[in-house]
Enzyme design. Structure first.
Site: not given
Ligand code: GLA
Length: 570
Positions: A143, A153, A299
């Site tokens: 992410e 930067c 996810e």
């Molecule tokens: C994100 C992260 C995970 C976890 C989830 C919790 O998507 O990638 O590591 O922290 O949130 O919702």
């Protein structure tokens, strides 16, 4: 085959739990797990010390159990030894506060020490696991999203700007620095948009977001090039939301498979949100030239939701996880994965739901997810075609600054209004295959965007535009009248409405909110008027096609859609 599984963080558990985990995964129909996302400190416990023995054993157990691995590079969470040695690689906020270790995502992608350390651990992983039988997919980082304003930067930003604008004259022109004495006479004067006294310069702010996205992309690409030692595809998990400094449309062509994380923001309204996320992921896949529009849900929450409004975390109602999964699969997902497999005993997310909760497998969550695992095992990925597209533009989202008018929320309402399967696409996607294109609040419209919209309509397409569209160019400079020829009217003035102020619509049980454009039709037909007589919905023939223009924001924008747009085949 549909991928089914989730994040597996075995480094939190003694080895005896791993064997039980693999057995339970098989029971739950799990066939792919993401391993190693936050394992850097365990893989490299000290600057010149690596420990891969435990990961060898985990991958061995999973492979023997027939479970594939999505192997992550752990760079989203540098270990404490790194932080201590390289404080300059910690991010600095816009207020000038340098953050310290203690959470995750604490890094500056432009810090040389961090880049070197990331390349090293990625190289070690690639050397060891590039040909491992269990590895099906590489998951770079996690992410991407940390914005930093440090001196590294600042230097990288200057060089990015020099590439974009050539010289300071180009920069001064692009940023309209003639106003408020902002003219730059030396590159060293140019800084990230750090905390300042009053309003920032919109072009400066927007370019910084673009720069941060490109800097992170460079970080991703450097890892991808190392992982090309393996034949397994490489991706990273896109996270949705206006705060995310990633231009997904640009990134999509750099991932072998578009992968998104999507978490419910509330217990109610659940499936419409899932459908929107799925349709966006498919739109990015199409933007990348993947005609099948396939994508991976990397996810999702298996059993609980933090309600955005109340902050309360509560379980999903029975059946909601299944309904969400089927929504994703029906919209082109090749897999459904959850965060996380086994609920953490301690640590920052110890109460976050998991497929195996603290109470163990004899629980409603495990039962529901296992039943789903059995169900998805009987399915294959589908290729989805859509007759309608909704343009969702991250550049507009970043540049749009109208209090009370939430770009994302407006796009979601149109998505629901169009109904059915809708490709949610960035403006770069070819539009000619769609019967209907809806582009709400396309505030920032560069020359290429203008051309694309006109070509689409000229060729026979039906386009719906709204208020506050085409107001600025790529550099946030006003472009008055830029859409007048297309909509068949002169936009005489823009009237943002005050909170609670409404515009009753004649003949409709609806009111406009947030904004109204005052229009002088010049070729367009007026389809709806406000009760005070102002035109609010126009229709204009243009080339072989037709354009509608809705001058205000409706809670339910369906009246803005042509009645025959339905859901015809493409
Ligand atoms: C994100 C992260 C995970 C976890 C989830 C919790 O998507 O990638 O590591 O922290 O949130 O919702």
């Amino acid at each position: 085959m549909i991928h089914f599984g989730g994040d597996y963080n075995p480094e939190q558990w003694p080895e005896k739990v791993w064997t039980a985990d693999v057995e339970l995964m098989r029971r739950a129909g799990v066939n792919l797990v993401t391993v190693g996302v936050f394992a850097w400190a365990r893989l490299q416990p000290a600057p010149d010390e690596f420990d891969f023995g435990w990961l060898d054993r985990v991958l061995g157990l999973l492979g023997d159990g027939g479970i594939g691995v999505c192997l992550a590079t752990p760079t989203a969470s540098p270990p404490p030894w790194f932080t201590r040695r390289h404080p300059d690689a910690m991010p600095v906020t816009a207020d000038g506060v340098r953050l310290t270790h203690g959470s995750r995502d604490t890094y500056c992608v432009n810090a040389p020490a961090y880049r070197t350390a990331c390349a090293r651990i990625t190289g070690e992983l690639a050397a060891r696991y590039a040909r491992h039988d269990a590895v099906r997919l590489w998951h770079v980082h996690n992410e991407y999203g940390t914005t930093c304003y440090c001196d590294h930067c600042a230097a990288a930003f200057r060089s990015w700007l020099a590439d974009r604008y050539g010289d300071l004259a180009g920069l001064n022109d692009a940023w309209s620095t003639g106003f408020w004495s902002q003219r730059y006479g030396d590159w060293a004067e140019v800084l990230p948009p750090r905390a300042t006294q009053y309003l920032g310069n919109p072009a400066h702010l927007l370019d910084y977001r673009r720069f941060v996205s490109d800097a992170m992309l460079a970080h991703y690409l450097s890892q991808r090039s190392i992982l090309r030692a393996s034949d397994a595809p490489v991706t990273t998990n896109f996270v949705l939301g206006g705060w995310v400094p990633v231009d997904h449309a640009r990134w999509a062509s750099e991932v072998d498979l578009v992968a998104i994380d999507d978490y419910p923001s509330s217990v109610g309204g659940h499936l419409a949100e899932r459908a929107f996320a799925a349709d966006r992921a498919r739109g990015w896949a199409r933007a990348a030239g993947h005609d099948d529009g396939r994508w991976l849900l990397m996810e999702h929450a298996p059993g609980a939701v933090r309600d955005a409004a109340s902050g309360v975390v509560r379980p999903l109602d029975p059946g909601q996880a299944r309904a969400a999964a089927l929504t994703y699969l029906d919209r082109g997902a090749v897999g459904v994965m959850y965060f996380q497999w086994r609920q953490s005993r301690g640590g920052a997310e110890q109460w976050h739901p998991a497929i195996v909760p603290h109470q163990g497998p004899d629980t409603p969550i495990f039962a529901e997810i296992s039943a789903l695992g059995a169900e998805v095992a009987r399915r294959e990925p589908v290729t989805v075609t859509a007759a309608a597209a909704l343009i969702h533009d991250e550049q507009t989202m970043w540049a749009w600054q109208a209090p009370g008018l939430d770009y994302e929320a407006i796009c979601r309402r149109w998505h629901v209004a169009i109904g059915g399967i809708v490709d949610v696409v960035p403006p770069s996607v070819p539009l000619d295959g769609y019967r209907l294109v809806v582009a709400p609040v396309l505030y920032l419209l560069p020359a290429a965007g203008h051309r694309a919209l006109r070509d689409y309509v000229r060729g026979g397409g039906t386009l719906v535009l709204t208020f506050a569209s085409g107001l600025v160019d790529d550099c946030c400079r006003a472009t008055p009248g830029a859409l007048d020829d297309l909509i068949g009217a002169r936009v005489v003035r823009h009237v943002p409405l005050l909170p609670g102020e409404t515009v009753p619509i004649d003949g409709l049980d609806a009111v406009g909110r947030g904004w109204i454009d005052d229009l002088e039709p010049a070729g367009a037909t007026v389809l709806l008027r406000a009760a005070d007589g102002r035109p609010v919905l126009l229709e204009h023939r243009y080339g072989a096609g037709v354009v509608r223009y809705l001058a205000t924001d409706l809670d339910d924008p369906r009246p803005g859609l042509p009645t025959d747009s339905g859901r015809p085949g493409r």
